[in-house]
Write a protein that holds these residues in place. Structure first.
Motif, PDB file in Angstrom:
ATOM      1  N   HIS A   1       5.772  -6.958  -1.295  1.00 28.91           N
ATOM      2  CA  HIS A   1       6.036  -5.812  -0.418  1.00 28.91           C
ATOM      3  C   HIS A   1       4.839  -4.869  -0.391  1.00 28.91           C
ATOM      4  O   HIS A   1       4.377  -4.447   0.679  1.00 28.91           O
ATOM      5  N   GLU A   2       4.322  -4.537  -1.582  1.00 25.31           N
ATOM      6  CA  GLU A   2       3.191  -3.612  -1.645  1.00 25.31           C
ATOM      7  C   GLU A   2       1.906  -4.262  -1.154  1.00 25.31           C
ATOM      8  O   GLU A   2       1.051  -3.587  -0.569  1.00 25.31           O
TER       9      GLU A   2
ATOM     10  N   HIS B   1       1.564  -3.736   2.506  1.00 22.93           N
ATOM     11  CA  HIS B   1       0.959  -2.443   2.845  1.00 22.93           C
ATOM     12  C   HIS B   1      -0.554  -2.484   2.663  1.00 22.93           C
ATOM     13  O   HIS B   1      -1.319  -2.011   3.504  1.00 22.93           O
TER      14      HIS B   1
ATOM     15  N   GLY C   1       5.826  -3.452   4.720  1.00 19.95           N
ATOM     16  CA  GLY C   1       6.609  -3.889   3.565  1.00 19.95           C
ATOM     17  C   GLY C   1       8.033  -4.247   3.950  1.00 19.95           C
ATOM     18  O   GLY C   1       8.575  -5.277   3.520  1.00 19.95           O
ATOM     19  N   ILE C   2       8.660  -3.402   4.767  1.00 17.26           N
ATOM     20  CA  ILE C   2      10.020  -3.692   5.235  1.00 17.26           C
ATOM     21  C   ILE C   2      10.024  -4.957   6.078  1.00 17.26           C
ATOM     22  O   ILE C   2      10.924  -5.802   5.963  1.00 17.26           O
TER      23      ILE C   2
ATOM     24  N   ASN D   1      10.003  -7.974   3.767  1.00 16.40           N
ATOM     25  CA  ASN D   1      11.321  -8.246   3.174  1.00 16.40           C
ATOM     26  C   ASN D   1      12.259  -8.887   4.184  1.00 16.40           C
ATOM     27  O   ASN D   1      12.984  -9.840   3.865  1.00 16.40           O
TER      28      ASN D   1
ATOM     29  N   GLN E   1      14.993   2.207   1.074  1.00 17.65           N
ATOM     30  CA  GLN E   1      14.019   2.767   2.004  1.00 17.65           C
ATOM     31  C   GLN E   1      14.603   3.919   2.820  1.00 17.65           C
ATOM     32  O   GLN E   1      13.854   4.742   3.350  1.00 17.65           O
TER      33      GLN E   1
ATOM     34  N   ASP F   1       8.927   4.197   2.426  1.00 19.33           N
ATOM     35  CA  ASP F   1       8.177   3.802   3.622  1.00 19.33           C
ATOM     36  C   ASP F   1       8.687   4.538   4.865  1.00 19.33           C
ATOM     37  O   ASP F   1       7.897   4.980   5.705  1.00 19.33           O
TER      38      ASP F   1
END
Length: 413
Positions: free
Chosen positions: A178-179, A182, A228-229, A232, A270, A278
């Motif tokens: 996820h990171e 970004h 990141g979202i 996922n 989130q 985010d």
């Protein structure tokens, strides 16, 4: 400031020329964002300030810059003071023939990764592909609602230690991915980016500093915030498509269902924008606020002091005026509304921690400690050890991370 420090500063005369570092500039409503990507430092300037930076960057002297601004705007500007402010921000490389000391910039994560390596992360086709993948998964779920995971899907094995350790490994792997999403997206926009551990209230989080993205276009900023979202959701969508083709009674199906749940679990978090997730940065960008959290916190403190004034029976001291009045109207409304979300959300999180998380955490650790011994068998000892390793390790890591970040905030610049 001491006399020695004052003597050490280069004098700025009308004939002085300055050399600036590589700066990026973009317009934002009635202001201009000027910043340096290498140090992830940026500042909002009025149009005249941005023009002064442009003229100084072209090699005009301090006096000539002031003259050009006076001709263009009809106003007088203190360009020497402006140059000192730019120097304090780290934007000036040389004043006259004297170089300006430049501290070591923050070390970027994966410094070998260049924008050219990951330029496809900002390709406009990529969001379309992600949308197609998510749409296909939604269609499959509408036809097969039984594929939606429940909390029991995490218990894919009768061995608790195996479930706990594999879940922790998979969860942290997804968090890292996820990171990295970004970081990669920001790097494609030319922003160095730095990943590190942090804390948000009672949560241990991994966070990526991509503050230099403020200098990119809005499309690139929102892509970096939402990447990141999107990752996922893409992982979850792919798992749903694979799940639809596997036998529900197999170990592979149970593992895929557990992985699906782990991919979806971070998404509700989130929505907790009061912890600067985010979606918080998306909200801050869309509302046009410079520091939604900081301004919201300042207004919440002001509102609390104002509410407590009758109890204290004291008049306001100087300097306790409403801090939101200095903001533009569109920011003022957003900050006041966000301050309500900030206070309610923070209070709810801390109350849940005190009433549920902390007692449960302690109970699990105590039970695990008691479950280790010759009377509990190999499986019981393994399960208890897994709880101590995972849960105890996360608690220790949270404390260490919180303490290190607290000390770094107190360190002098």
């Amino acid at each position: 400031m001491t006399d020695t420090a004052a003597e050490g500063r280069p004098r700025i005369e009308p004939s002085t020329r300055v050399r600036l570092h590589d700066l990026a500039v973009r317009r934002d409503r009635d202001e201009w964002i000027v910043g340096r990507m290498a140090t992830r430092t940026f500042v909002a300037l009025p149009a005249a300030g941005a023009r002064a930076v442009e003229l100084l960057g072209e090699g005009l002297s301090v006096g000539r810059t002031a003259q050009r601004l006076r001709e263009e705007t009809g106003e007088e500007f203190e360009i020497p003071d402006f140059v000192r402010d730019l120097t304090a921000l780290g934007f000036v490389a040389r004043i006259g023939d004297r170089p300006v000391p430049d501290p070591e910039p923050p070390r970027a994560t994966l410094p070998w990764l260049r924008p050219a390596h990951v330029r496809l992360a900002l390709h406009p086709v990529l969001p379309v592909l992600v949308g197609v993948l998510i749409t296909a998964a939604v269609v499959v779920l509408l036809r097969r609602p039984d594929l939606l995971p429940g909390y029991r899907d995490l218990l894919w094995s009768p061995h608790g230690s195996l479930v706990l350790l594999s879940g922790a490994a998979a969860g942290w792997t997804l968090l890292l991915a996820h990171e990295l999403a970004h970081l990669v997206t920001a790097r494609a926009a030319g922003v160095p980016g730095r990943m590190r551990l942090g804390t948000r209230l009672q949560f241990l989080v991994m966070q990526t500093d991509i503050s230099g993205i403020e200098l990119a276009s809005r499309r690139h900023r929102l892509t970096a915030y939402l990447s990141g979202i999107a990752l996922n959701l893409s992982v979850a969508s792919a798992l749903i498509l694979v799940l639809a083709g596997t036998d529900p009674g197999t170990t592979a199906h149970r593992l895929l269902a557990a992985a699906l749940l782990l991919a979806l679990l971070p998404l509700p978090f989130q929505c907790m924008v009061f912890t600067r997730t985010d979606l918080y940065f998306v909200l801050q960008d869309l509302t046009g606020c410079r520091d939604l959290y900081g301004d919201g916190l300042a207004y919440a403190r002001y509102a609390f002091r104002r509410a407590m004034r009758p109890v204290r029976r004291k008049a306001y001291r100087a300097g306790t005026a409403d801090p939101s009045t200095r903001l533009p109207p569109h920011e003022r409304r957003a900050v006041r509304l966000y301050s309500v979300v900030l206070v309610i959300g923070t209070a709810a999180c801390l109350a849940f921690m005190a009433a549920v998380t902390l007692p449960l955490d302690i109970a699990l650790l105590v039970a695990a400690a008691r479950g280790i011994g010759p009377d509990h068998g190999l499986a019981g000892n393994a399960d208890s050890a897994a709880v101590l390793i995972v849960l105890g390790g996360i608690n220790v890591l949270w404390l260490v991370t919180w303490w290190r970040n607290r000390r770094s905030r107190r360190s002098p610049v």
